[in-house]
Design a protein around this motif. Sequence first.
Motif, PDB file in Angstrom:
ATOM      1  N   THR B  88       0.829  -1.200   0.000  1.00 23.08           N
ATOM      2  CA  THR B  88       0.000   0.000   0.000  1.00 23.08           C
ATOM      3  C   THR B  88       0.863   1.249   0.000  1.00 23.08           C
ATOM      4  OG1 THR B  88      -1.410  -1.317   1.417  1.00 23.08           O
ATOM      5  CG2 THR B  88      -2.101   0.925   1.018  1.00 23.08           C
ATOM      6  N   PHE B  89       1.937   1.220   0.795  1.00 27.09           N
ATOM      7  CA  PHE B  89       2.851   2.363   0.820  1.00 27.09           C
ATOM      8  C   PHE B  89       3.441   2.607  -0.556  1.00 27.09           C
ATOM      9  CE2 PHE B  89       3.375   2.748   5.508  1.00 27.09           C
ATOM     10  CZ  PHE B  89       3.271   4.116   5.547  1.00 27.09           C
ATOM     11  N   GLN B  90       3.916   1.523  -1.156  1.00 25.32           N
ATOM     12  CA  GLN B  90       4.522   1.616  -2.478  1.00 25.32           C
ATOM     13  C   GLN B  90       3.538   2.255  -3.462  1.00 25.32           C
ATOM     14  OE1 GLN B  90       5.774  -2.293  -3.563  1.00 25.32           O
ATOM     15  NE2 GLN B  90       6.914  -1.551  -5.337  1.00 25.32           N
ATOM     16  N   LEU B  91       2.356   1.697  -3.492  1.00 24.18           N
ATOM     17  CA  LEU B  91       1.321   2.185  -4.406  1.00 24.18           C
ATOM     18  C   LEU B  91       1.010   3.652  -4.133  1.00 24.18           C
ATOM     19  CD1 LEU B  91      -0.923   1.499  -6.491  1.00 24.18           C
ATOM     20  CD2 LEU B  91      -2.406   1.055  -4.549  1.00 24.18           C
ATOM     21  N   THR B  92       0.764   3.957  -2.863  1.00 25.05           N
ATOM     22  CA  THR B  92       0.340   5.301  -2.505  1.00 25.05           C
ATOM     23  C   THR B  92       1.411   6.325  -2.855  1.00 25.05           C
ATOM     24  OG1 THR B  92      -0.853   4.292  -0.699  1.00 25.05           O
ATOM     25  CG2 THR B  92      -0.629   6.651  -0.632  1.00 25.05           C
ATOM     26  N   ILE B  93       2.673   5.994  -2.557  1.00 21.62           N
ATOM     27  CA  ILE B  93       3.740   6.967  -2.795  1.00 21.62           C
ATOM     28  C   ILE B  93       3.945   7.177  -4.292  1.00 21.62           C
ATOM     29  CG2 ILE B  93       6.226   7.334  -2.559  1.00 21.62           C
ATOM     30  CD1 ILE B  93       5.915   6.057   0.260  1.00 21.62           C
ATOM     31  N   ILE B  94       3.958   6.100  -5.061  1.00 17.27           N
ATOM     32  CA  ILE B  94       4.153   6.259  -6.510  1.00 17.27           C
ATOM     33  C   ILE B  94       3.002   7.066  -7.117  1.00 17.27           C
ATOM     34  CG2 ILE B  94       4.304   5.044  -8.712  1.00 17.27           C
ATOM     35  CD1 ILE B  94       5.717   2.796  -7.244  1.00 17.27           C
ATOM     36  N   VAL B  95       1.783   6.717  -6.739  1.00 17.63           N
ATOM     37  CA  VAL B  95       0.626   7.437  -7.296  1.00 17.63           C
ATOM     38  C   VAL B  95       0.691   8.912  -6.924  1.00 17.63           C
ATOM     39  CG1 VAL B  95      -1.862   7.729  -7.103  1.00 17.63           C
ATOM     40  CG2 VAL B  95      -0.911   5.460  -7.417  1.00 17.63           C
ATOM     41  N   THR B  96       1.007   9.191  -5.667  1.00 18.49           N
ATOM     42  CA  THR B  96       1.022  10.589  -5.227  1.00 18.49           C
ATOM     43  C   THR B  96       2.083  11.382  -5.989  1.00 18.49           C
ATOM     44  OG1 THR B  96       0.366   9.792  -3.052  1.00 18.49           O
ATOM     45  CG2 THR B  96       1.109  12.059  -3.195  1.00 18.49           C
ATOM     46  N   ILE B  97       3.286  10.823  -6.128  1.00 19.93           N
ATOM     47  CA  ILE B  97       4.352  11.556  -6.818  1.00 19.93           C
ATOM     48  C   ILE B  97       3.981  11.778  -8.292  1.00 19.93           C
ATOM     49  CG2 ILE B  97       6.741  11.400  -7.623  1.00 19.93           C
ATOM     50  CD1 ILE B  97       7.402  10.055  -4.971  1.00 19.93           C
ATOM     51  N   LEU B  98       3.539  10.715  -8.940  1.00 20.40           N
ATOM     52  CA  LEU B  98       3.173  10.841 -10.356  1.00 20.40           C
ATOM     53  C   LEU B  98       2.060  11.861 -10.534  1.00 20.40           C
ATOM     54  CD1 LEU B  98       3.103   7.320 -12.028  1.00 20.40           C
ATOM     55  CD2 LEU B  98       4.348   9.344 -12.751  1.00 20.40           C
ATOM     56  N   GLN B  99       1.073  11.763  -9.679  1.00 18.99           N
ATOM     57  CA  GLN B  99      -0.070  12.670  -9.761  1.00 18.99           C
ATOM     58  C   GLN B  99       0.369  14.118  -9.622  1.00 18.99           C
ATOM     59  OE1 GLN B  99      -3.322  13.220 -10.437  1.00 18.99           O
ATOM     60  NE2 GLN B  99      -4.409  12.617  -8.614  1.00 18.99           N
ATOM     61  N   LEU B 100       1.222  14.372  -8.625  1.00 22.94           N
ATOM     62  CA  LEU B 100       1.686  15.736  -8.384  1.00 22.94           C
ATOM     63  C   LEU B 100       2.462  16.260  -9.572  1.00 22.94           C
ATOM     64  CD1 LEU B 100       2.869  15.726  -4.680  1.00 22.94           C
ATOM     65  CD2 LEU B 100       0.970  16.965  -5.676  1.00 22.94           C
ATOM     66  N   LEU B 101       3.449  15.455 -10.035  1.00 22.29           N
ATOM     67  CA  LEU B 101       4.307  15.912 -11.128  1.00 22.29           C
ATOM     68  C   LEU B 101       3.505  16.146 -12.389  1.00 22.29           C
ATOM     69  CD1 LEU B 101       7.587  13.828 -10.802  1.00 22.29           C
ATOM     70  CD2 LEU B 101       7.261  16.276 -10.453  1.00 22.29           C
ATOM     71  N   THR B 102       2.788  15.115 -12.836  1.00 23.07           N
ATOM     72  CA  THR B 102       2.140  15.245 -14.139  1.00 23.07           C
ATOM     73  C   THR B 102       1.034  16.280 -14.101  1.00 23.07           C
ATOM     74  OG1 THR B 102       0.574  13.468 -13.742  1.00 23.07           O
ATOM     75  CG2 THR B 102       2.658  12.868 -14.758  1.00 23.07           C
ATOM     76  N   SER B 103       0.286  16.370 -12.997  1.00 27.85           N
ATOM     77  CA  SER B 103      -0.826  17.310 -13.064  1.00 27.85           C
ATOM     78  C   SER B 103      -0.365  18.745 -12.889  1.00 27.85           C
ATOM     79  CB  SER B 103      -1.962  16.951 -12.109  1.00 27.85           C
ATOM     80  OG  SER B 103      -1.482  16.571 -10.888  1.00 27.85           O
ATOM     81  N   SER B 104       0.666  18.984 -12.080  1.00 31.67           N
ATOM     82  CA  SER B 104       1.118  20.375 -11.987  1.00 31.67           C
ATOM     83  C   SER B 104       1.787  20.793 -13.302  1.00 31.67           C
ATOM     84  CB  SER B 104       2.070  20.564 -10.803  1.00 31.67           C
ATOM     85  OG  SER B 104       3.296  19.954 -11.065  1.00 31.67           O
ATOM     86  N   PHE B 105       2.442  19.851 -13.939  1.00 28.65           N
ATOM     87  CA  PHE B 105       3.068  20.098 -15.240  1.00 28.65           C
ATOM     88  C   PHE B 105       2.001  20.483 -16.276  1.00 28.65           C
ATOM     89  CE2 PHE B 105       6.476  18.560 -18.283  1.00 28.65           C
ATOM     90  CZ  PHE B 105       7.450  19.391 -17.783  1.00 28.65           C
ATOM     91  N   ALA B 106       0.978  19.653 -16.375  1.00 29.82           N
ATOM     92  CA  ALA B 106      -0.081  19.924 -17.351  1.00 29.82           C
ATOM     93  C   ALA B 106      -0.827  21.200 -16.980  1.00 29.82           C
ATOM     94  CB  ALA B 106      -1.037  18.745 -17.421  1.00 29.82           C
ATOM     95  N   ALA B 107      -1.056  21.393 -15.682  1.00 27.97           N
ATOM     96  CA  ALA B 107      -1.818  22.548 -15.237  1.00 27.97           C
ATOM     97  C   ALA B 107      -1.097  23.845 -15.608  1.00 27.97           C
ATOM     98  CB  ALA B 107      -2.036  22.479 -13.729  1.00 27.97           C
ATOM     99  N   TYR B 108       0.234  23.814 -15.570  1.00 28.28           N
ATOM    100  CA  TYR B 108       0.991  25.018 -15.932  1.00 28.28           C
ATOM    101  C   TYR B 108       0.662  25.417 -17.369  1.00 28.28           C
ATOM    102  CZ  TYR B 108       4.775  28.129 -17.114  1.00 28.28           C
ATOM    103  OH  TYR B 108       5.485  29.224 -17.559  1.00 28.28           O
ATOM    104  N   ALA B 109       0.675  24.439 -18.265  1.00 28.38           N
ATOM    105  CA  ALA B 109       0.378  24.752 -19.662  1.00 28.38           C
ATOM    106  C   ALA B 109      -1.047  25.266 -19.804  1.00 28.38           C
ATOM    107  CB  ALA B 109       0.590  23.519 -20.528  1.00 28.38           C
ATOM    108  N   PHE B 110      -1.987  24.637 -19.097  1.00 26.94           N
ATOM    109  CA  PHE B 110      -3.383  25.067 -19.219  1.00 26.94           C
ATOM    110  C   PHE B 110      -3.602  26.457 -18.646  1.00 26.94           C
ATOM    111  CE2 PHE B 110      -4.560  20.451 -19.572  1.00 26.94           C
ATOM    112  CZ  PHE B 110      -5.090  20.562 -20.838  1.00 26.94           C
TER     113      PHE B 110
END
Lengths: 316, 289
Positions: B88-110
């Motif tokens: 669960t830790f593994q899953l949660t940490i990977i999802v959280t990091i990916l989510q933060l990086l990709t969505s803030s990245f995309a959000a900047y462009a938008f």
Amino acid sequence: MTETTTQPATAQPPTRVAVSRRWRKIGNLLTAYSFIAPNFIGFAVFTLGPIVFAFLLAFMHWDGNNPIEWAGLDNFFKLFRDRVFIASFWNTIIYTGATVPLTLVCALGLAILLNQQIFARNFFRTIAFFPYVASLIAVAVVWNMLFHPEFGPVNMVLYTLGVDPKDLPRWAAGKDWAMITVIMFSVWKNMGYFMVIYLAGLQGISAELYEAADIDGATAWQKFWRITLPQLGPTTFFVSVMLTITSFKVFDQVFMITQGGPGTSTMVLVYHIYNEAFVSWDLGYSSMVALVLFFLVLGITLIQFRLTRENEENLA
Amino acid sequence: MSIDAMPAPAALKRPRRRVNWGLITTYVIVILVTLTMLAPFIWMISASLKLDRDVFAFPIQWIPENPRWENFVEIWTKIPLGLFVMNTFQLTIIVTILQLLTSSFAAYAFAKLRFPYRNALFLAYIATIAMPWQVYMVPQFVMMRGFGLTNTLTALVCLQAFTAFGVFLMRQFYMSIPDELCEAARIDGMSEYGIWWRIMLPLSMPAISTLTIFTFVTTWNDFLGPLIYLTKTEVKTIQIGIRMFISQYTQEYGLIMAASVVSLIPVLIVFLALQRFFVEGIASTGLKG
């Protein structure tokens, strides 16, 4: 919005400007898309694709292994013959019809209570909010034990209060009580979240309104009906839309507390989708049920938008 | 609702002493409500320290006479709880990091860049926010199975890391940052990536915290996703791991409660550490993942 491409062209030969402009434009475009790509590719593959697929699958026959067959409206007509679907449809409506107003009232009550200047206010707010973040499994298990029909503490308390053993509610195991148990659980678990939204709404009400009411000698009750409630209108709208959508998607608590039973008394739409897909492997039909869920959510949201607009127009 | 009592002595520098009945009523209600909210948790902790046969003893013994701490030792050996927690830790940490990086990245462009189809692409995100996941979970599962991803945590990462909600939340926040900041940085010759990294990210800490908690809590507590995708014990997350435990040892109430307590602790820690942001985040966005 900023326009990054138009910078004043200085004394340079026009052709070079045009060329460098074009390159810059392409460069900017690539930069912009490079920002979006990591998220959008994942989003398109894992969300947009399946959504389109879901709409198509509703008109197919598929068990997941054999070739897909076109089904036309077979799955649609099957809905009307499927008693479990009809039960789950009405149960979802009943669940939503009870959960939304109850949670709304409880959340508003909590918010008003915890918006007052009291000692350790944040501590109390945190506690009221905690059930919402607590893992569902853990709290559902406790709930099952607390409301155990034979030896759960809740029935023990009722028994000591003088309720006849024959009249003790059977909670999750009783046909008439199972839905009530699930609804109570949901209200308890989610009201803290909506309390926070209401708290934000309450803080947006101007203190001058209350001061003016005080001068006019309004009672607390009048202030609540004439100021607080109307001023919270937009918040209430928002909360009720959110709650309705969440309620239509109910699954986890039903799965953990009653497994849809006894009989079909707590069978809900998502549970039926789950069963049709992952127990019966009738993927086409389960997608048709999913489509019903989608249009239900869409319809209710549109109606609520409409009602609020009319309401606001009437007030204005 | 207040009653004026006797005036206090002038030495106390209080003009009046009032017994505020309204306030007392408020406190009584607050405490009663709080106890109702808390009771299941207290009962859970109390039961986790009891023998199975004592769990349902009545009247309820809130503080067990001989706390059975062994319950908390035993659960780690009876079921692979450690493995579940790690998964669960593994899953949660990977999802959280990916989510933060990709969505803030995309959000900047938008939020800060102009490009063709920007609004159309953003609309695609918005349109899916209200779309219940349950509507498309079945085709999604079939697709993942086609990729050979059932019974892997990767499947759940793909499911949860690229949400419309994340992009939406970050974009709303970036919109509130003045364009002049980016403009100034551009004139100074900073690249768009530099602006995102050096200016936007540091400024958006409140939004990032909100998204972190939302993602962490939803991923940690997710139930239906793991239930569908993870059938092998080795890959199970704590939620469905505990469920397996419950169905195997239906009568071992003490142990079940101990496992439940363990599953609550990480969320409790994250929640308490970041709860200020969490509350602000809900208040400002009013949405959830």
